[in-house]
Write a protein that holds these residues in place. Structure first.
Motif, PDB file in Angstrom:
ATOM      1  N   LYS A 320       0.831  -1.212   0.000  1.00 15.88           N
ATOM      2  CA  LYS A 320       0.000   0.000   0.000  1.00 15.88           C
ATOM      3  C   LYS A 320       0.862   1.257   0.000  1.00 15.88           C
ATOM      4  CE  LYS A 320      -3.937  -1.982   2.535  1.00 15.88           C
ATOM      5  NZ  LYS A 320      -4.706  -1.914   3.786  1.00 15.88           N
ATOM      6  N   SER A 324       0.902   4.161  -2.817  1.00 17.44           N
ATOM      7  CA  SER A 324       0.625   5.557  -2.422  1.00 17.44           C
ATOM      8  C   SER A 324       1.759   6.482  -2.862  1.00 17.44           C
ATOM      9  CB  SER A 324       0.431   5.651  -0.909  1.00 17.44           C
ATOM     10  OG  SER A 324      -0.673   4.884  -0.487  1.00 17.44           O
ATOM     11  N   ILE A 327       1.541   7.015  -6.651  1.00 15.81           N
ATOM     12  CA  ILE A 327       0.500   7.983  -7.027  1.00 15.81           C
ATOM     13  C   ILE A 327       0.942   9.403  -6.694  1.00 15.81           C
ATOM     14  CG2 ILE A 327      -1.867   8.730  -6.540  1.00 15.81           C
ATOM     15  CD1 ILE A 327      -2.542   5.753  -6.049  1.00 15.81           C
ATOM     16  N   LYS A 378      -6.170   6.720  -5.377  1.00 18.02           N
ATOM     17  CA  LYS A 378      -5.584   6.106  -4.186  1.00 18.02           C
ATOM     18  C   LYS A 378      -6.642   5.389  -3.362  1.00 18.02           C
ATOM     19  CE  LYS A 378      -2.958   7.180  -0.008  1.00 18.02           C
ATOM     20  NZ  LYS A 378      -2.290   8.244   0.788  1.00 18.02           N
ATOM     21  N   THR A 381      -7.794   2.195  -5.205  1.00 17.90           N
ATOM     22  CA  THR A 381      -6.716   1.205  -5.262  1.00 17.90           C
ATOM     23  C   THR A 381      -6.501   0.550  -3.899  1.00 17.90           C
ATOM     24  OG1 THR A 381      -5.623   2.461  -7.010  1.00 17.90           O
ATOM     25  CG2 THR A 381      -4.307   0.798  -5.865  1.00 17.90           C
TER      26      THR A 381
END
Length: 507
Positions: A320, A324, A327, A378, A381
């Motif tokens: 994750k 992040s 992005i 985000k 996802t």
């Protein structure tokens, strides 16, 4: 049927011998030759297993004919037939490897006895050769699969990949690429057909099916372009599979220069298989749509081994965080959202493929629409990753609590045998990759290290018996070379087996 050739310049001798043999052996196909020259020619066409050869013949005599035929067909066996019982003839015949001899005239019972014994030996040798050939094929097949698990999935095995490559005579410098065949559920029986096709073309090596994935390493043909060769092979494989069934698809990775780079081609082949809805059921990685500048400067961590390891170990927070950061990186650069969305989707695709390797039934992740901004991307996802994490946890929860104990106990009791991750996987119905992960996670060592530890414990116990030689202990602990066993023992225990034995005996 066994084939036998009678060689004699006298027809009545040949006919009489044939009548005796046909009356005694129902599974014998018999032909005749009138002299040594004719026998040499018939050896090529008739290809007998056994020749009864007269010694005294005009032109090429029997011993000369044996030498000529043996030179070209060393597997053919001979019985000499002669009226001359001399030491000189016997010595020459023995040097040529003749199995036995008959004196003229011989009783029918003697002929049947001598021929029967030689035929039995031939049959036993053919049976042994078939067993050796079958064993060699099995060994090469295991070596081939071990190469894939080491190169593509980073498993550690007892035999290093360099030795396996040497066994299969794989060129180190030839350009190569990975072709990944997606096999629909229930269609696994086609594996042997695809394997035979790849081996008959002698252009690649085929791995085992993991989940629904069948990886193939293909060497580039210098006479063809990479694309034309790969396209032709992909079409052949799809034709074999009669790919009218939904689910068949082939991803073709990029070309690499060595086996050390082959994992990148595998990752590219994975990405090429993500969209299986295309009308053409194969796609090159280089044809995967890429929007914007290809060199966007963002490291592709998801195409590295470390990312796959994080999936296998269930390190979802790391994943994750990586997504992040990706992005945020593209948002800061002002990258169009549709381009960022595609890059993030690549990460999800790789994660899904690794989960599939672990035996999880995971659908290929897709975005149903284009996101409005980085914050929405985000959020969606992370939600998708949470769903994948939940599937991962459920999969783990369904595993029996004593599975790992069962594996350890089995390895300890059978450490003297050649135990592969694949065989362990079949025993407990888990993927080899997942078993490898369990050992690393629960014991802090990989599978082969644990196997080696078990073998060393057994070796220590056996070394206390002074009647056993180091060679005997080598074989009883699962090794085949005493020198290699001694090296492993010293590495693990700090001293040689002989030094350990002396220390134990002194105590």
């Amino acid at each position: 049927m066994m084939k036998l050739l009678l060689v004699d310049d006298e027809q009545i001798e040949r006919e009489g011998m044939q009548a005796i043999l046909e009356n005694s052996f129902s599974n014998l196909l018999i032909d005749q030759a009138r002299n040594g020259q004719e026998a040499a020619e018939m050896a090529r066409t008739f290809q007998p297993d056994l020749i009864l050869m007269d010694i005294k013949m005009p032109g090429i005599n029997g011993l000369e004919a044996v030498e000529i035929i043996k030179d070209e067909f060393p597997y053919i066996q001979f019985i000499m037939v002669t009226a001359y019982d001399t030491i000189e003839y016997l010595h020459q015949a023995i040097k040529l490897g003749v199995k036995d001899y008959l004196l003229k005239p011989s009783r029918a019972s003697d002929i049947v006895s001598v021929v029967g014994k030689v035929l039995q030996k031939i049959e036993e040798e053919q049976h042994n050769q078939e067993k050796r050939k079958l064993q060699q094929q099995k060994t090469l097949a295991l070596a081939e699969k071990d190469i894939f698990t080491q190169l593509l999935f980073d498993h550690v095995h007892d035999v290093h990949v360099d030795l396996l490559v040497e066994m299969l005579d794989i060129p180190h410098t030839m350009d190569m690429y990975v072709m990944l065949v997606l096999v629909p559920a229930g269609e696994e029986q086609i594996y042997s057909v695809i394997k035979d096709k790849i081996r008959s073309k002698n252009t690649g090596w085929i791995g085992a099916i993991h989940g629904n994935q069948l990886p193939i390493i293909v060497c580039c043909d210098s006479e063809k372009t990479y694309r034309s060769q790969a396209t032709s092979l992909a079409r052949e494989l799809l034709s074999i599979s009669k790919a009218k069934t939904d689910g068949w698809f082939i991803g073709i990775g990029s070309v690499c220069k060595s086996l050390e780079e082959i994992r990148q081609s595998y990752q590219h082949a994975l990405i090429a298989t993500m969209d299986t809805s295309l009308p053409v059921k194969y796609r090159f990685y280089e044809d995967v749509p890429k929007i914007g500048n290809k060199s966007d400067g963002k490291p592709r961590i998801h195409q590295r081994k470390e990312f796959s390891d994080q999936i296998r170990l269930g390190q979802w927070e790391h994943i994750k965080r990586y997504v992040s950061e990706m992005i945020a990186y593209y948002e800061k650069k002002g990258t169009p959202i549709h381009y960022t969305q595609q890059r993030v989707l690549e990460v999800l695709w790789v994660a899904a493929r690794v989960m599939s390797e672990l035996g999880m039934d995971v659908e290929t992740p897709v975005y149903s629409y284009e996101m409005k901004n980085a914050a929405e991307l985000k959020r969606v996802t992370v939600h998708m990753l949470d769903g994948m994490k939940q599937l991962y946890m459920i999969h783990n929860d369904h595993l029996e609590a004593d599975t790992f104990h069962k594996l350890k106990q089995y390895i300890f009791e059978h450490s003297h045998k050649d135990i592969s991750l694949e065989s362990l996987g079949q025993m407990v119905e888990l993927s080899p990759i997942y078993i490898s992960k369990m050992f690393k996670e629960k014991l802090g060592v990989n599978y082969i290290d644990y196997l080696t530890q078990c073998r060393m414990e057994k070796a220590k116990s056996l070394l206390g018996d002074s009647k056993k030689s180091i060679k005997e202990i080598t074989f009883e602990t699962g090794y085949h070379d005493p020198n290699y066993f001694s090296k492993v023992f010293k590495k693990m225990c700090g001293i040689t087996p002989m030094e350990y034995r002396k220390a134990v005996l002194r105590k």
